[in-house]
Every structure is written in C-alpha cells, then in structure tokens.
Design an enzyme around this catalytic site. Structure first.
Site, PDB file in Angstrom:
ATOM      1  N   HIS A  88      14.017   2.894   4.500  1.00 49.40           N
ATOM      2  CA  HIS A  88      14.983   2.817   5.589  1.00 49.40           C
ATOM      3  C   HIS A  88      14.896   4.033   6.511  1.00 49.40           C
ATOM      4  CE1 HIS A  88      17.983  -0.199   3.543  1.00 49.40           C
ATOM      5  NE2 HIS A  88      16.793  -0.717   3.771  1.00 49.40           N
ATOM      6  N   TYR A  98      24.607  -1.046   8.444  1.00 46.32           N
ATOM      7  CA  TYR A  98      25.061  -1.647   7.192  1.00 46.32           C
ATOM      8  C   TYR A  98      26.267  -2.557   7.427  1.00 46.32           C
ATOM      9  CZ  TYR A  98      21.868   1.202   4.461  1.00 46.32           C
ATOM     10  OH  TYR A  98      20.726   1.756   3.920  1.00 46.32           O
ATOM     11  N   GLU A 140      19.961   8.475   2.634  1.00 49.09           N
ATOM     12  CA  GLU A 140      19.268   8.497   3.920  1.00 49.09           C
ATOM     13  C   GLU A 140      19.725   9.677   4.782  1.00 49.09           C
ATOM     14  OE1 GLU A 140      20.104   4.502   5.207  1.00 49.09           O
ATOM     15  OE2 GLU A 140      19.082   3.741   3.429  1.00 49.09           O
ATOM     16  N   TYR A 188       4.182   8.415   3.187  1.00 51.48           N
ATOM     17  CA  TYR A 188       3.726   7.563   4.284  1.00 51.48           C
ATOM     18  C   TYR A 188       4.506   7.897   5.551  1.00 51.48           C
ATOM     19  CZ  TYR A 188       7.902   5.022   2.749  1.00 51.48           C
ATOM     20  OH  TYR A 188       9.188   4.701   2.370  1.00 51.48           O
ATOM     21  N   ARG A 203       5.349  -0.517  11.175  1.00 54.63           N
ATOM     22  CA  ARG A 203       4.695  -0.672   9.875  1.00 54.63           C
ATOM     23  C   ARG A 203       4.539   0.706   9.232  1.00 54.63           C
ATOM     24  NH1 ARG A 203       5.799  -4.885  11.578  1.00 54.63           N
ATOM     25  NH2 ARG A 203       4.547  -6.801  11.703  1.00 54.63           N
ATOM     26  N   TYR A 205       2.271   3.334   6.860  1.00 49.57           N
ATOM     27  CA  TYR A 205       0.909   3.630   6.417  1.00 49.57           C
ATOM     28  C   TYR A 205       0.909   4.964   5.673  1.00 49.57           C
ATOM     29  CZ  TYR A 205      -0.298  -0.041   9.722  1.00 49.57           C
ATOM     30  OH  TYR A 205      -0.364  -1.250  10.388  1.00 49.57           O
ATOM     31  N   SER A 206       0.284   4.974   4.504  1.00 55.19           N
ATOM     32  CA  SER A 206       0.191   6.210   3.728  1.00 55.19           C
ATOM     33  C   SER A 206      -0.647   7.240   4.475  1.00 55.19           C
ATOM     34  CB  SER A 206      -0.442   5.938   2.365  1.00 55.19           C
ATOM     35  OG  SER A 206       0.415   5.180   1.558  1.00 55.19           O
ATOM     36  N   GLY A 275      -4.891   0.470  -1.277  1.00 51.23           N
ATOM     37  CA  GLY A 275      -4.021   1.322  -2.086  1.00 51.23           C
ATOM     38  C   GLY A 275      -4.642   2.667  -2.413  1.00 51.23           C
ATOM     39  N   THR A 277      -5.347   4.895  -0.292  1.00 55.38           N
ATOM     40  CA  THR A 277      -4.976   5.921   0.695  1.00 55.38           C
ATOM     41  C   THR A 277      -4.067   7.015   0.143  1.00 55.38           C
ATOM     42  OG1 THR A 277      -3.351   4.342   1.572  1.00 55.38           O
ATOM     43  CG2 THR A 277      -5.433   4.549   2.745  1.00 55.38           C
ATOM     44  N   VAL A 385       4.388   0.212  -3.203  1.00 50.05           N
ATOM     45  CA  VAL A 385       4.071  -1.132  -2.736  1.00 50.05           C
ATOM     46  C   VAL A 385       3.955  -1.101  -1.229  1.00 50.05           C
ATOM     47  CG1 VAL A 385       4.893  -3.508  -2.546  1.00 50.05           C
ATOM     48  CG2 VAL A 385       5.234  -2.254  -4.669  1.00 50.05           C
TER      49      VAL A 385
END
Length: 395
Positions: A88, A98, A140, A188, A203, A205-206, A275, A277, A385
């Site tokens: 998040h 929320y 957060e 990431y 999106r 990305y690691s 995976g 990365t 994941v």
C-alpha cells in the site's frame, strides 16, 4: 483486540461469509469502480482486476485476518499486515481511502448475504474491518515517515540493457539531481506510467542492483498474454516505449523481504524466472559486506537463454567464499546444471538456515515444503510474490 461479543458472532458467521467472499469481493470491486472509476484507472492494477486475482487476494486476506483474530484473541498477524502495508505504501494509499473501501465492501456484503446481515453481524464484521484497516494505517504512516521521500519522484533512464528476449534492465537516476536514499536488498519500487488511453497504471519491480549505488536498477519481464490473463500493459509499455533519456515516476523503496541481522547464519536464496531480481540485490549486499557464512543459491528457469541476470548472479556468488550455486532448466540444460524443476532432494541445507524465496507460487510452495522437510523452521522461510498475494487464498 476483537471484543468478546463480536468474536462469537464472527466465529458463528465466518463459514457463511467465507463461502461467499468471492461473490462479495466481485460485487465490491464492481460497485466501487462504478462510483469511483479513477481508482481503477490510476491506482488498481487493471490486469489483476481482469484476471480476478486481486479479488482472490482480498478475499483471502479478509478470511485469514478474521480467522487469526478468533484463533489468537490476544495477538494479530503482523507479518501479513506488514506485507500488505508495504504494498500500500508503495502505491501511495492514503488513510481516507479505507473509508471508501469500507463503504463499498459493506454494501456488497449486505447485497450478497441479505437478511443474514443483522445489526449484530454488521457490527461484528465492522469491528474486524476497522481493526485491520487501522492497523494498516498505522504501519503505513510509519513507513511513509521512515522513507523521508515524496510518494512519487521523477527518475531518468540513463541506461537500458537487454538481458534476455523478454527481460530489460533499466538504470535510473533522479531527474532533480538530488541524493539517492539507501534501500534494503530485496525491496521493490512502484513504477507509475501514463498509458496511451490516459490511465496512470502502477506496477512493482524489485530493485536488482547493489544497495549502495547512486542509481536505481529494475529488471522488467514482458508479461505475455496467457489463458485467463491479459498481457502486461505496463511491462509492454516499458519494453516498447521507454528508452534512454525517458523519465519514469518511481516510489520510495518498500518491501519486507530483506536480509536478517544474523550475519553468521547460513542463507538460502531460491528463485525462479524473474524472481531472481531481489536475489541479485541480496547477493550484491552480501558481497559488499564480505559475509563469509554459507550461502546456497538456487534458481530455476525455462532455459539458459531465458535466465536473466545470470552473469551478475555468478559474479556476486563468486565473491562469497562459502557460496554454492545450483541451476535447473526445463530445457537445454548444460552439463553444470540440472534438467527439470527446482528440487532440493539432493541439496544439503545447513542447520539454522534462513531462506528467501521469490518466483511463481507453485515453485515457492514446493521449495517451502522441501525446506521444512529438511528441518528449516517455517518462521525462517521468507517470500515475495509479484502481483496479488494468493498464498493465503490457495492455502
């Protein structure tokens, strides 16, 4: 945590709610996006919505959280909450959102379950929701404060490297010329791009480069269309339209798949496909730190040609005196690799090993089962994941 009265109600109604969660979450997303289309356009992953995986992940997290509150009344699932909160934060989720989710989720619950949602039932599940929401808001808030970075920052692509036919590495520096904050190996960033239809899709990305670099490095695999899932519109955009000199919006680094503090414990880094990365960043960190603990590196891929960042993986592993590298390929395996899927049957796993996994869910489930069979404690097995976390849903 959950009040005694609400706990009894949730326990009694959990089977009915759980059996209808997929219908509830489907109705929830449809209602929310009809009322707030900008959320689908600019926040939620349209590909995951089309495939239904985000709906499954939401249903799984609600069921898991409610079940945990009942089974552990004096505790809460902090690991699950932290994983969600990091995602998040990377999206820039704000506390007021929320309330939007609450409005449409509870409208969907009433719509699906009808008269079964008595005032007592509604109050109990309302308590569950806000326990989860307020815990996430608190985590957060802490993550935002610790990052000390804006939610989004412009970064210029200074180098683009084709790793394989389907994987491209982008190296980026801040467009404002300012400093680059540290990150922890395995984390990431979110990347936000404007697509041809005007949507601003995000999106994760690691980071696949060394943590002390003045640059950010991500390696993006083009997501092809397959049965039930559309092609990746952001990965396709990055591959087809983003060249050196382009500017991308990146979030601060987030993610809880990071190396632990125990410098002398044996480590196992297992990956499959893209995976790899976060494992590259971990190996880079270990090499920089001069770690001399045993490190077992496992990777599976379709073929050597599809194995992205293999040269980096081998270079960093070679700097670790106690590293052992094992590869599996489904096809065209050379003599120094195995043919087939990753299988730990003949792999020695040292006592006290801490393991890190990243790759497709079936791969991680198999490796985790084998590690536990070899004596690795479940608490010492950590995973990441890419996309919605379906581990709980499919568990």
């Amino acid at each position: 945590m959950l009040s005694v009265q609400s706990a009894a109600t949730v326990r009694a109604t959990l089977p009915a709610v759980g059996a209808n969660l997929d219908a509830i979450t489907e109705r929830f997303y449809a209602g929310m996006f009809a009322a707030r289309p900008e959320l689908l356009r600019d926040l939620f992953n349209r590909g995951n919505q089309a495939a239904g995986t985000q709906r499954q992940a939401l249903a799984g997290s609600i069921a898991a959280f409610a079940t945990y509150l009942i089974d552990h009344p004096d505790d809460r699932p902090d690991a699950m909450l932290a994983r969600i909160a990091h995602k998040h934060a990377s999206l820039g989720v704000a506390p007021e959102q929320y309330g939007i989710v609450h409005e449409h989720l509870f409208a969907a619950i009433v719509d699906v379950l009808g008269e079964a949602v008595t005032p007592e039932v509604a109050a109990a599940w309302d308590e569950v929701y806000w326990l989860m929401a307020n815990a996430l808001i608190a985590v957060e808030k802490r993550l935002y404060e610790e990052s000390r970075e804006p939610v989004w920052r412009n970064w210029e692509v200074v180098e683009r490297v084709a790793e394989t036919a389907d994987v491209v590495t982008f190296r980026l520096r801040p467009s404002d010329g300012g400093p680059v904050a540290d990150f922890r190996a395995g984390q990431y960033v979110s990347v936000r791009v404007q697509l041809p239809d005007g949507a601003r899709q995000i999106r994760q990305y690691s980071l696949s480069g060394a943590p002390d670099s003045t640059l950010r490095q991500i390696s993006v695999k083009r997501v092809a269309e397959d049965a039930g899932s559309p092609a990746g519109e952001v990965s396709e955009h990055l591959h087809a339209r983003v060249a050196e000199g382009a500017v991308l919006e990146l979030s601060a680094p987030y993610g809880d798949l990071v190396l632990g503090p125990d410098a002398d414990r044996p480590l196992l880094l297992a990956s499959a496909g893209i995976g790899v990365t976060p494992m590259i960043a971990m190996l880079a960190q270990l090499a920089q730190d001069g770690r001399d603990c045993p490190v077992t590196v496992l990777h599976g891929d379709r073929s050597p040609a599809a194995h992205a960042l293999r040269a980096d993986q081998e270079t960093y592993a070679a700097k670790l005196p106690e590293a052992r590298v094992h590869y599996w390929y489904e096809e065209d395996a050379p003599e120094d690799a195995r043919t087939g899927l990753v299988d730990l049957t003949d792999i020695a796993v040292a006592p006290g090993t801490r393991a890190y996994l990243c790759g497709p869910l079936p791969f991680m489930r198999t490796v985790r089962t084998q590690l536990i069979g070899k004596g690795v404690a479940p608490a010492d097995i950590h995973y990441e994941v890419f996309g919605p976390d379906l581990w709980l849903t499919q568990g």
